[in-house]
Motif scaffolding. Structure first.
Motif, PDB file in Angstrom:
ATOM      1  N   CYS A   1      64.649  12.517 152.804  1.00  0.00           N
ATOM      2  CA  CYS A   1      65.778  12.063 153.195  1.00  0.00           C
ATOM      3  C   CYS A   1      66.435  13.184 152.012  1.00  0.00           C
ATOM      4  O   CYS A   1      66.183  13.034 150.782  1.00  0.00           O
ATOM      5  N   PHE A   2      66.713  14.392 152.566  1.00  0.00           N
ATOM      6  CA  PHE A   2      67.437  15.279 151.535  1.00  0.00           C
ATOM      7  C   PHE A   2      68.538  14.900 150.738  1.00  0.00           C
ATOM      8  O   PHE A   2      68.706  15.193 149.735  1.00  0.00           O
ATOM      9  N   GLU A   3      69.535  14.109 151.364  1.00  0.00           N
ATOM     10  CA  GLU A   3      70.638  13.576 150.541  1.00  0.00           C
ATOM     11  C   GLU A   3      70.172  12.821 149.237  1.00  0.00           C
ATOM     12  O   GLU A   3      70.808  13.012 147.971  1.00  0.00           O
ATOM     13  N   ALA A   4      69.210  11.968 149.158  1.00  0.00           N
ATOM     14  CA  ALA A   4      68.697  11.389 148.125  1.00  0.00           C
ATOM     15  C   ALA A   4      67.448  12.009 147.416  1.00  0.00           C
ATOM     16  O   ALA A   4      67.015  11.360 146.482  1.00  0.00           O
ATOM     17  N   ARG A   5      67.168  13.222 148.104  1.00  0.00           N
ATOM     18  CA  ARG A   5      66.034  13.766 147.281  1.00  0.00           C
ATOM     19  C   ARG A   5      64.867  13.027 147.275  1.00  0.00           C
ATOM     20  O   ARG A   5      64.160  12.976 146.227  1.00  0.00           O
ATOM     21  N   LEU A   6      64.277  12.516 148.355  1.00  0.00           N
ATOM     22  CA  LEU A   6      63.340  11.454 148.468  1.00  0.00           C
ATOM     23  C   LEU A   6      62.350  11.684 149.517  1.00  0.00           C
ATOM     24  O   LEU A   6      62.803  11.986 150.801  1.00  0.00           O
ATOM     25  N   ILE A   7      61.105  11.898 149.208  1.00  0.00           N
ATOM     26  CA  ILE A   7      60.136  12.187 150.384  1.00  0.00           C
ATOM     27  C   ILE A   7      59.278  10.924 150.228  1.00  0.00           C
ATOM     28  O   ILE A   7      58.685  10.295 148.951  1.00  0.00           O
ATOM     29  N   ILE A   8      58.899  10.523 151.431  1.00  0.00           N
ATOM     30  CA  ILE A   8      58.106   9.078 151.673  1.00  0.00           C
ATOM     31  C   ILE A   8      56.859   9.833 152.570  1.00  0.00           C
ATOM     32  O   ILE A   8      56.754  10.345 153.303  1.00  0.00           O
ATOM     33  N   GLU A   9      55.627   9.335 151.630  1.00  0.00           N
ATOM     34  CA  GLU A   9      54.255   9.714 152.394  1.00  0.00           C
ATOM     35  C   GLU A   9      53.628   8.446 152.722  1.00  0.00           C
ATOM     36  O   GLU A   9      53.570   7.624 151.895  1.00  0.00           O
ATOM     37  N   VAL A  10      53.060   8.248 153.845  1.00  0.00           N
ATOM     38  CA  VAL A  10      52.363   7.290 154.271  1.00  0.00           C
ATOM     39  C   VAL A  10      50.814   7.645 154.443  1.00  0.00           C
ATOM     40  O   VAL A  10      50.467   8.554 155.375  1.00  0.00           O
ATOM     41  N   ASP A  11      49.949   6.984 153.625  1.00  0.00           N
ATOM     42  CA  ASP A  11      48.567   7.540 153.484  1.00  0.00           C
ATOM     43  C   ASP A  11      47.647   6.626 154.047  1.00  0.00           C
ATOM     44  O   ASP A  11      47.753   5.469 153.752  1.00  0.00           O
ATOM     45  N   GLY A  12      46.621   7.279 154.679  1.00  0.00           N
ATOM     46  CA  GLY A  12      45.217   6.317 154.991  1.00  0.00           C
ATOM     47  C   GLY A  12      44.318   6.763 153.839  1.00  0.00           C
ATOM     48  O   GLY A  12      44.538   7.304 152.849  1.00  0.00           O
ATOM     49  N   SER A  13      43.214   6.133 154.052  1.00  0.00           N
ATOM     50  CA  SER A  13      42.100   6.189 153.121  1.00  0.00           C
ATOM     51  C   SER A  13      41.798   7.704 152.741  1.00  0.00           C
ATOM     52  O   SER A  13      41.117   8.006 151.386  1.00  0.00           O
TER      53      SER A  13
ATOM     54  N   CYS B   1      60.479  -1.277 152.611  1.00  0.00           N
ATOM     55  CA  CYS B   1      61.958  -0.657 152.654  1.00  0.00           C
ATOM     56  C   CYS B   1      62.603  -0.943 151.212  1.00  0.00           C
ATOM     57  O   CYS B   1      63.533  -0.259 150.860  1.00  0.00           O
ATOM     58  N   SER B   2      62.495  -1.935 151.034  1.00  0.00           N
ATOM     59  CA  SER B   2      62.876  -2.315 149.536  1.00  0.00           C
ATOM     60  C   SER B   2      62.796  -1.197 148.350  1.00  0.00           C
ATOM     61  O   SER B   2      63.585  -1.011 147.523  1.00  0.00           O
ATOM     62  N   GLY B   3      61.452  -0.969 148.390  1.00  0.00           N
ATOM     63  CA  GLY B   3      60.955   0.165 147.194  1.00  0.00           C
ATOM     64  C   GLY B   3      61.681   1.501 147.767  1.00  0.00           C
ATOM     65  O   GLY B   3      62.193   2.167 146.880  1.00  0.00           O
ATOM     66  N   ILE B   4      61.870   1.885 149.023  1.00  0.00           N
ATOM     67  CA  ILE B   4      62.610   2.972 149.279  1.00  0.00           C
ATOM     68  C   ILE B   4      64.160   2.878 148.901  1.00  0.00           C
ATOM     69  O   ILE B   4      64.545   3.926 148.253  1.00  0.00           O
ATOM     70  N   LEU B   5      64.573   1.831 148.977  1.00  0.00           N
ATOM     71  CA  LEU B   5      65.974   1.697 148.737  1.00  0.00           C
ATOM     72  C   LEU B   5      66.183   1.830 147.307  1.00  0.00           C
ATOM     73  O   LEU B   5      67.232   2.531 146.737  1.00  0.00           O
ATOM     74  N   GLN B   6      65.261   1.208 146.611  1.00  0.00           N
ATOM     75  CA  GLN B   6      65.315   1.112 145.018  1.00  0.00           C
ATOM     76  C   GLN B   6      65.299   2.638 144.657  1.00  0.00           C
ATOM     77  O   GLN B   6      65.963   2.959 143.556  1.00  0.00           O
ATOM     78  N   ALA B   7      64.320   3.179 145.165  1.00  0.00           N
ATOM     79  CA  ALA B   7      64.111   4.600 144.653  1.00  0.00           C
ATOM     80  C   ALA B   7      65.411   5.613 145.213  1.00  0.00           C
ATOM     81  O   ALA B   7      65.614   6.492 144.150  1.00  0.00           O
ATOM     82  N   SER B   8      65.891   5.345 146.002  1.00  0.00           N
ATOM     83  CA  SER B   8      67.007   6.227 146.693  1.00  0.00           C
ATOM     84  C   SER B   8      68.366   5.947 145.553  1.00  0.00           C
ATOM     85  O   SER B   8      69.184   6.976 145.393  1.00  0.00           O
ATOM     86  N   ARG B   9      68.148   4.794 145.122  1.00  0.00           N
ATOM     87  CA  ARG B   9      69.417   4.441 144.116  1.00  0.00           C
ATOM     88  C   ARG B   9      68.882   5.061 142.589  1.00  0.00           C
ATOM     89  O   ARG B   9      69.807   4.808 141.635  1.00  0.00           O
ATOM     90  N   GLY B  10      67.698   5.570 142.700  1.00  0.00           N
ATOM     91  CA  GLY B  10      67.155   5.847 141.142  1.00  0.00           C
ATOM     92  C   GLY B  10      66.893   4.628 140.412  1.00  0.00           C
ATOM     93  O   GLY B  10      66.602   4.989 139.086  1.00  0.00           O
ATOM     94  N   CYS B  11      66.461   3.623 140.864  1.00  0.00           N
ATOM     95  CA  CYS B  11      66.075   2.367 139.879  1.00  0.00           C
ATOM     96  C   CYS B  11      64.924   1.890 140.309  1.00  0.00           C
ATOM     97  O   CYS B  11      64.483   0.689 140.100  1.00  0.00           O
ATOM     98  N   GLY B  12      63.901   2.618 140.800  1.00  0.00           N
ATOM     99  CA  GLY B  12      62.616   2.486 141.462  1.00  0.00           C
ATOM    100  C   GLY B  12      61.451   2.755 140.755  1.00  0.00           C
ATOM    101  O   GLY B  12      61.276   3.631 140.003  1.00  0.00           O
TER     102      GLY B  12
END
Length: 117
Positions: free
Chosen positions: A56-68, A106-117
């Motif tokens: 999400c470029f607007e929130a400057r947020l990168i999400i990575e989904v990782d396997g083992s 998703c809750s964690g992503i929202l917290q991070a997007s608001r700068g409080c996660g």
């Protein structure tokens, strides 16, 4: 400044979108079309020689989904520091975490997007 993306890198990102993991597909269903509080996410985006699972470029947020294969990965740390140096926040979730508890992710992503996660 964004760097141009090579055709081969763009093609690789396109093939990764077509061959997403189950966890990536589950999370994409929650993030796509601004469903998560209006945040616009893109998936499998080539940037600076890497391919980002979700950004999400607007929130400057990168999400990575990782396997083992990412457990104790030094390369992931180098990559994360690269993007953090550019003002991004990088969140990493395990595949099983996304599949079993998408709401908490998703809750964690929202917290991070608001700068409080």
């Amino acid at each position: 400044m964004r760097q141009p993306v090579t055709p081969s890198h763009r093609g690789f990102a396109r093939s990764m979108r077509a061959d997403a993991t189950k966890a990536e597909n589950v999370l994409w269903q929650a993030l796509r079309s601004r469903q998560l509080e209006g945040l616009k996410f893109k998936r499998q985006v080539p940037l600076d020689g890497y391919i980002l699972d979700f950004v999400c470029f607007e929130a400057r947020l990168i999400i990575e989904v990782d396997g083992s294969q990412h457990a104790d990965s030094l390369q992931d740390g180098v990559r994360d520091r690269h993007f953090e140096g550019q003002g991004f926040r990088v969140l990493r979730f395990w595949n099983d975490e996304v599949e079993r508890n998408t709401d908490a992710v998703c809750s964690g992503i929202l917290q991070a997007s608001r700068g409080c996660g």
